[in-house]
Enzyme design. Structure first.
Site, PDB file in Angstrom:
ATOM      1  N   ASP A  67       0.812  -1.205   0.000  1.00  0.00           N
ATOM      2  CA  ASP A  67       0.000   0.000   0.000  1.00  0.00           C
ATOM      3  C   ASP A  67       0.849   1.259   0.000  1.00  0.00           C
ATOM      4  OD1 ASP A  67       0.962  -0.368   2.570  1.00  0.00           O
ATOM      5  OD2 ASP A  67      -0.990  -0.756   3.459  1.00  0.00           O
ATOM      6  N   ASN A 136      -7.426  -2.739  14.294  1.00  0.00           N
ATOM      7  CA  ASN A 136      -8.813  -3.104  13.952  1.00  0.00           C
ATOM      8  C   ASN A 136      -8.873  -4.323  13.030  1.00  0.00           C
ATOM      9  OD1 ASN A 136      -7.888  -2.073  11.582  1.00  0.00           O
ATOM     10  ND2 ASN A 136      -9.378  -0.419  11.399  1.00  0.00           N
ATOM     11  N   HIS A 138      -7.088  -4.715  10.237  1.00  0.00           N
ATOM     12  CA  HIS A 138      -6.861  -4.469   8.809  1.00  0.00           C
ATOM     13  C   HIS A 138      -5.549  -5.081   8.326  1.00  0.00           C
ATOM     14  CE1 HIS A 138      -4.787  -0.336   9.579  1.00  0.00           C
ATOM     15  NE2 HIS A 138      -3.870  -1.119   9.095  1.00  0.00           N
TER      16      HIS A 138
HETATM   17  C1  GLP Z   1      -0.452   0.447   8.460  1.00  0.00           C
HETATM   18  C2  GLP Z   1      -0.111  -0.384   7.241  1.00  0.00           C
HETATM   19  C3  GLP Z   1      -0.299  -1.847   7.500  1.00  0.00           C
HETATM   20  C4  GLP Z   1       0.353  -2.221   8.826  1.00  0.00           C
HETATM   21  C5  GLP Z   1      -0.306  -1.471   9.939  1.00  0.00           C
HETATM   22  C6  GLP Z   1       0.249  -1.807  11.312  1.00  0.00           C
HETATM   23  O1  GLP Z   1      -1.784   0.759   8.566  1.00  0.00           O
HETATM   24  N1  GLP Z   1      -0.889  -0.030   6.096  1.00  0.00           N
HETATM   25  O2  GLP Z   1       0.245  -2.575   6.422  1.00  0.00           O
HETATM   26  O3  GLP Z   1       0.238  -3.591   9.031  1.00  0.00           O
HETATM   27  O4  GLP Z   1      -0.076  -0.096   9.704  1.00  0.00           O
HETATM   28  O5  GLP Z   1       1.400  -1.079  11.544  1.00  0.00           O
HETATM   29  P1  GLP Z   1       2.426  -1.302  12.707  1.00  0.00           P
HETATM   30  O6  GLP Z   1       3.229  -2.477  12.293  1.00  0.00           O
HETATM   31  O7  GLP Z   1       3.228  -0.033  12.733  1.00  0.00           O
HETATM   32  O8  GLP Z   1       1.647  -1.525  13.939  1.00  0.00           O
END
Ligand code: GLP
Length: 240
Positions: A67, A136, A138
């Site tokens: 992304d 959440n 995702h």
């Molecule tokens: C963002 C990214 C995700 C990632 C998520 C969690 O939203 N788009 O791909 O998994 O953050 O991030 P972190 O690893 O910093 O908790």
């Protein structure tokens, strides 16, 4: 779904890097799906270490990132393009032509999304997809919704994601939109590796593993993938 609970983040990063090393050793021109956020940073460090030690080469590897934020200059310190350069690409022998990240500043987002999916398909789909997870549930930027998403598309980020990721945007406003591979694109990967650490992820991991398969927790779809591995630390796994 294979679940492995690992004591500390260093060992977890080594276990993740082992899976990358195996994939690249078996197929030097492997297609890797890469993720951003805090979760994969130590894994990327370990991959850099193994590259420097001559254990792996990225010469023929092809990458597709999950992304990218929309309307954020590519060279902004918070773009996922910059993240990948700083945390991995600058430090390994990857061919820049083999690196793919959505263009969050494309004039036509639908055309950019379609072109991205076409490139993944033309490459033969992802061999190993790395994922983090949002609080959440995702994956990529596929937010909880009433239906599972399919290919790459532009999404309006949820309030909870904006809240969680705003911590990085100390001197600029966090974008409200992003381009992301869809859940359908992610599920086409031959192998999926999800990393989660810390108690903030415990509920999302519980819903992913023990909850129903539902687009309200996008990561729960991994229950239906034939080769999904979850590497968790004890805090992320505490509700399992
Ligand atoms: C963002 C990214 C995700 C990632 C998520 C969690 O939203 N788009 O791909 O998994 O953050 O991030 P972190 O690893 O910093 O908790």
């Amino acid at each position: 779904m294979q679940i492995r609970i690992i004591k500390n983040e260093t060992e977890l990063a080594c276990a993740a890097a082992d899976i990358f090393e195996e994939t690249i050793t078996n197929k030097p021109n492997a297609i890797l799906g890469l993720a951003t956020g805090a979760s994969p940073v130590l894994t990327y460090k370990e991959l850099i270490r193994r590259y420097e030690a001559g254990l792996i080469s990225f010469k023929d590897v092809i990458t597709f990132n999950l992304d990218e934020y929309c309307d954020l200059p590519r060279d902004d310190k918070n773009s996922y393009f910059t993240f990948m350069q700083e945390n991995l690409f600058k430090k390994i022998n990857i061919n820049p032509e083999n690196v793919h990240i959505e263009d969050g500043n494309a004039e036509n987002f639908d055309a950019e999304a379609k072109a991205y999916d076409d490139k993944i398909a033309a490459a033969g789909y992802v061999d190993l997809q790395l994922l983090g997870i949002g609080t959440n549930g995702h994956i990529g930027f596929n937010e909880p919704a009433d239906t599972f998403t399919e290919g790459t598309f532009r999404i309006r980020l949820s309030e909870s994601t904006i809240r969680a990721n705003s911590r990085y945007f100390t001197d600029s406003k966090m974008p409200e939109y992003a381009l992301t591979m869809g859940v359908g694109s992610i599920m086409k990967a031959k192998k999926i590796l999800l990393i989660a650490t810390g108690e903030a992820k415990a509920e999302a991991i519980y819903n992913t593993v023990k909850g129903p398969v539902t687009p309200h927790c996008p990561a729960s779809i991994l229950q239906t993938h034939p080769d999904a591995v979850l590497l968790l630390d004890e805090a992320a796994a505490e509700r399992l």
